[in-house]
Scaffold this active site. Structure first.
Site, PDB file in Angstrom:
ATOM      1  N   ASP A 249       0.818  -1.202   0.000  1.00  0.00           N
ATOM      2  CA  ASP A 249       0.000   0.000   0.000  1.00  0.00           C
ATOM      3  C   ASP A 249       0.858   1.260   0.000  1.00  0.00           C
ATOM      4  O   ASP A 249       1.935   1.292   0.592  1.00  0.00           O
ATOM      5  CB  ASP A 249      -0.900   0.041   1.245  1.00  0.00           C
ATOM      6  CG  ASP A 249      -1.875  -1.123   1.306  1.00  0.00           C
ATOM      7  OD1 ASP A 249      -1.406  -2.245   1.568  1.00  0.00           O
ATOM      8  OD2 ASP A 249      -3.070  -0.912   1.093  1.00  0.00           O
ATOM      9  N   LYS A 250       0.342   2.307  -0.619  1.00  0.00           N
ATOM     10  CA  LYS A 250       1.030   3.596  -0.582  1.00  0.00           C
ATOM     11  C   LYS A 250       0.741   4.300   0.732  1.00  0.00           C
ATOM     12  O   LYS A 250       1.642   4.667   1.470  1.00  0.00           O
ATOM     13  CB  LYS A 250       0.598   4.478  -1.754  1.00  0.00           C
ATOM     14  CG  LYS A 250       1.182   5.894  -1.667  1.00  0.00           C
ATOM     15  CD  LYS A 250       0.754   6.775  -2.820  1.00  0.00           C
ATOM     16  CE  LYS A 250       1.356   8.168  -2.666  1.00  0.00           C
ATOM     17  NZ  LYS A 250       0.988   9.065  -3.791  1.00  0.00           N
TER      18      LYS A 250
END
Length: 637
Positions: A249-250
Site C-alpha cells: 500500500d502507498k
C-alpha cells in the site's frame, strides 16, 4: 433479485464450531447488471467521471456475509494507522531491527599478505582521491607470476577493501595485469554526476557471498514502485535490477524484502542519509533473487479511529470476522482513486480501443494537482502532445510517458504510443478490469446462493495449493519457475465441500470455469462489455490474459483486537520497529476510558493478494472508498 434495503439470510455451510453459517447482507447490488454498462462505454465513463469519485458499488462490491450490526469508524485517518509487514514463504516477518553491515565469514587473506606496501598505498590514494575520478590514473598490479586463483583473490580483496574501486584483468605489454580504477558503475561523482557501468570492466564480487543482496525496505506514504525507482536512481542503476515479492500500500507504513544483484551493503546503508520516508536495513547476501509472489501473506496492524459503537457491538463484529471471514473482494486500491476508474482503461485495452484508452488516461478529472490538471486540459483542448508534455512537471508519470509516446508515434500508431507506459502499469489496467468482473461475479453468486456450495463449483480442500493471481504476476505470461498453475476440481453431485474451499476464476484463455450457470454469467457479463469469452487471446500479446483462480471467502489468522481512548487525533497509536530504531517513544494513551475519542486497535494476517480493507468493510459494514471515508471523517469531526 431482492429489492434494495431488504435483507436476505442464507443458510448452508458448516463452520469450524459445527454450526451452520449464515450470509446476511443488505442488497444494494448492481449484480444484476444493466446499470454497469454505462461506466464501461466512452460516454458512460465520461458521465461517470463527472458525476462522482469511485465508490464500492461501481466496482461490484455489494455483499456481506456476517449477521452483526456493524459500527462506525474511520479507516486510515492517518497513514500511520495502517502498518503492513510482509510474511515470507517460510512464515517469517520482514523485520527491521538493524542498520548495521551484515556479518560475513571472510576466508580471504589480509591485503598485506598478498600485495606489497607500495601497491596498497597506491590503492588507498586512488580510493581517497576527491577530485574528478575520471582524471585519476588507474593502479596497475603485475600478475604474471600469479595463477588464476591468486588473481581471483586479488580482485576480491580490492573489492572488499575499497568499495569505490573496481578491477579487471588485462594484457599489458604481454603480461597479465590487474588494472584498478575508480568505479564507473553508477557511483555519484563530483558535482553529483552519475557514471554508468562501463562495458568490459570486471565487477569483482567475493566468491563466498551469494550473488543477491536482500534488504528490508521500510516506507511510509509512498508506493513500492516509486520507492524502488528512487533507490535505483541514487545508485545509478535501473529499477529492473531490483526484485520484490509484492507491491505494498502507498498510504501506509510498510515493511517488505527487496533484492538486488551484487550490490554492496554499505552502498545501500549510505542511502539512508538521503532517503525520505524510507529506511533500508537487515541486509544480507543470498544465492537467489526474490520473485514476485515469494510471500505467504501480510501481517496487518490497524487502528480504526473515531469509533462509534458499544464494546459488545464491536466484539460481535470482530468475532464474526474470525469465525466466518469476509468476501475476498478486490479492494478499492485496485481500481484507482480518481473519477476515471482503471478498469475502464483496462477494458478499452482488452477491446483494442486504443483511442479510448488514450482519452481515458489523459482525460481531465477532479482531484489532480494544478500542474497535471493544466496539462490534461491542454491535451483535451488541443491534442498537442508536445505542448502538453512540455507543461507537465512529472515527466515519468503515466501521463508523461504516454505523451512522450504520442510525440514519437503520433495518433496513427497508438499501440506503440501506449507502450511508452511501463509494462507493469499497462498490465495493472487490464488486471483491474479482470478484478472488476470477478467482484461482480462474486456479488451475484452470494446474492443468489449465499454461502451454499452448488454442483459444478470449482473447489480445492488443500491449504497449500498455489493460486497464481495474475494481477500479482508482472510478466503475465508464465507461472513463476518452481510453481505450478493450480487447476481446481469440479464439485460433483452428492459431494460435500465448504464455501472456504470454493474458488472462482479470473477470466482468461487458460482457465476452467464452473460447470454450472456461473459460467454463463461470465459469458454474459463479458458480452455486455464487448468481449468474447471464447476469444481471449489478444492480438497484442501483452494484453492476453491467461487467467487464474481466487478463493471466494477468506478467514484472517491470528486476530487480536483491543479498545483504547485517546485525546490527540494527531498522535500515532501504533509503534513499529522503525520507531524503535529512531528512538521514538509511543505517545501515552489513556486506557481508563477518559480519552475523548475511542479507537479499535487490531492485528491479523491475510494471504497474499487479499485486501485488509475488505476485512474492515465486513466488520464495519460501510463503504471503504476514499470518497466515503473522507466524508465520514468530516462528518464525525
Amino acid at each position: 433479485m431482492s429489492l434494495p434495503g431488504k435483507k436476505r439470510v442464507f443458510e448452508d455451510d458448516i463452520g469450524s464450531d459445527g454450526k451452520k453459517l449464515k450470509c446476511d447482507h443488505e442488497v444494494k447490488s448492481t449484480a444484476g447488471d444493466e446499470d454497469h454498462v454505462a461506466t464501461t462505454t466512452r460516454a458512460g465513463v465520461e458521465a461517470h467521471a463527472d458525476a462522482h469519485r469511485l465508490q464500492e458499488t461501481d466496482v461490484g462490491i455489494t455483499e456481506f456475509v456476517g449477521q452483526h450490526a456493524g459500527f462506525t469508524g474511520v479507516i486510515k485517518q492517518r497513514y500511520s494507522d495502517f502498518v503492513v509487514t510482509e510474511i515470507d514463504v517460510e512464515g517469517r516477518l520482514a523485520s527491521l531491527d538493524s542498520t548495521e553491515l551484515p556479518k560475513e565469514e571472510n576466508h580471504l587473506p589480509k591485503l598485506e599478505e598478498v600485495l606489497d606496501t607500495d601497491t596498497i598505498s597506491k590503492l588507498k590514494c586512488l580510493s581517497d582521491f576527491l577530485e574528478d575520478s575520471m582524471s585519476t590514473p588507474p593502479v596497475e598490479i603485475d600478475m604474471e607470476t600469479f595463477d588464476k586463483e591468486r588473481r581471483r583473490i586479488v580482485h576480491e580483496l580490492v573489492r572488499s577493501s575499497f568499495h569505490n574501486l573496481e578491477s579487471n584483468t588485462e594484457e599489458r605489454d604481454g603480461r597479465k595485469t590487474i588494472v584498478v580504477s575508480r568505479s564507473k558503475g553508477g557511483q555519484k561523482g563530483f558535482h553529483g554526476k552519475t557514471y554508468k557501468f562501463q562495458k568490459g570492466i570486471r565487477q569483482s564480487w567475493p566468491a563466498f557471498r551469494g550473488n543477491y543482496t536482500h534488504f528490508t525496505l521500510y516506507k511510509e506514504n509512498v508506493d513500492t514502485i516509486e520507492s524502488v525507482n528512487i533507490i535505483a536512481k541514487y545508485l545509478g542503476m535501473k529499477p529492473g535490477a531490483f526484485a520484490y515479492a509484492g507491491v505494498k500500500d502507498k498510504r501506509a507504513k510498510t515493511f517488505q524484502r527487496v533484492s538486488v544483484y551484487r550490490t554492496e551493503a554499505i552502498k545501500l546503508l549510505n542511502l539512508n542519509k538521503r532517503l525520505r520516508n524510507m529506511l533500508i536495513g537487515n541486509i544480507g547476501y543470498f544465492k537467489d533473487a526474490l520473485k514476485l509472489g515469494d510471500l505467504s501473506g501480510n501481517r496487518f496492524q490497524i487502528v480504526l479511529r473515531n469509533v462509534k459503537g458499544s464494546p459488545e457491538t464491536i466484539d460481535k463484529a470482530l468475532s464474526s470476522l474470525c469465525e466466518i471471514g469476509f468476501l475476498n473482494y478486490y479492494g478499492m486500491q485496485r481500481f484507482g482513486t480518481t473519477s476515471v476508474p482503471t478498469h475502464a482503461i483496462g477494458l478499452a485495452l482488452l477491446k483494442g480501443d486504443w483511442k479510448l484508452a488514450v482519452e481515458l488516461i489523459l482525460k481531465p478529472r477532479p482531484g489532480d494537482d494544478d500542474n497535471t490538471s493544466e496539462c490534461r486540459k491542454l491535451w483535451f483542448e488541443t491534442e498537442d502532445a508536445k505542448k502538453a508534455f512540455a507543461l507537465l512537471k512529472r515527466k515519468n508519470s503515466n501521463e508523461g510517458n504516454l505523451l512522450r509516446g504520442l510525440q514519437s508515434h503520433g495518433t496513427k500508431d497508438l499501440v506503440n504510443a501506449l507502450n511508452f507506459i511501463p509494462r507493469n502499469m499497462r498490465l495493472m489496467y487490464i488486471h483491474s478490469y479482470q478484478s472488476y468482473l470477478w467482484n461482480r461475479i462474486v456479488s451475484k453468486r452470494v446474492n443468489k446462493y449465499g454461502l451454499e456450495t452448488i454442483e459444478g463449483d470449482l473447489v480445492s480442500k488443500a491449504e497449500d495449493e498455489i493460486y497464481v493471481d495474475e494481477g500479482e504476476v508482472q510478466d503475465n505470461e508464465t507461472v513463476q519457475e518452481g510453481k505450478r498453475k493450480f487447476v481446481p476440481a469440479s464439485l460433483r453431485s452428492g459431494q460435500s465441500c465448504s464455501i472456504y474451499d470454493t474458488v472462482l476464476p479470473l477470466f482468461g484463455h487458460d482457465v476452467k470455469y464452473p460447470n454450472n450457470e456461473i459460467a454463463d454469467w461470465y459469458r454474459e457479463f463479458l458480452r455486455q462489455d464487448g468481449l468474447d469469452i471464447d476469444n481471449m487471446r489478444h492480438r497484442v500479446k501483452c494484453y492476453a490474459l491467461s487467467g487464474s483462480y481466487r478463493r471466494i471467502i477468506v478467514r484472517p489468522k491470528t486476530v487480536h483486537w483491543s479498545l483504547l481512548r485517546y485525546d490527540d487525533p494527531k498522535i500515532s497509536l501504533i509503534r513499529t520497529n522503525y520507531d524503535s530504531l529512531n528512538g521514538e517513544v509511543k505517545a501515552e494513551n489513556d486506557s481508563n476510558n477518559e480519552g475523548e475519542f475511542q479507537a479499535v486497535q487490531l492485528e491479523f494476517s491475510l494471504p497474499s493478494s487479499s485486501y485488509a480493507t475488505m476485512a474492515l468493510r465486513e466488520i464495519l459494514r460501510i463503504d471503504t472508498s476514499s470518497a466515503f471515508q473522507s466524508n465520514l471523517n468530516q462528518t464525525i469531526n
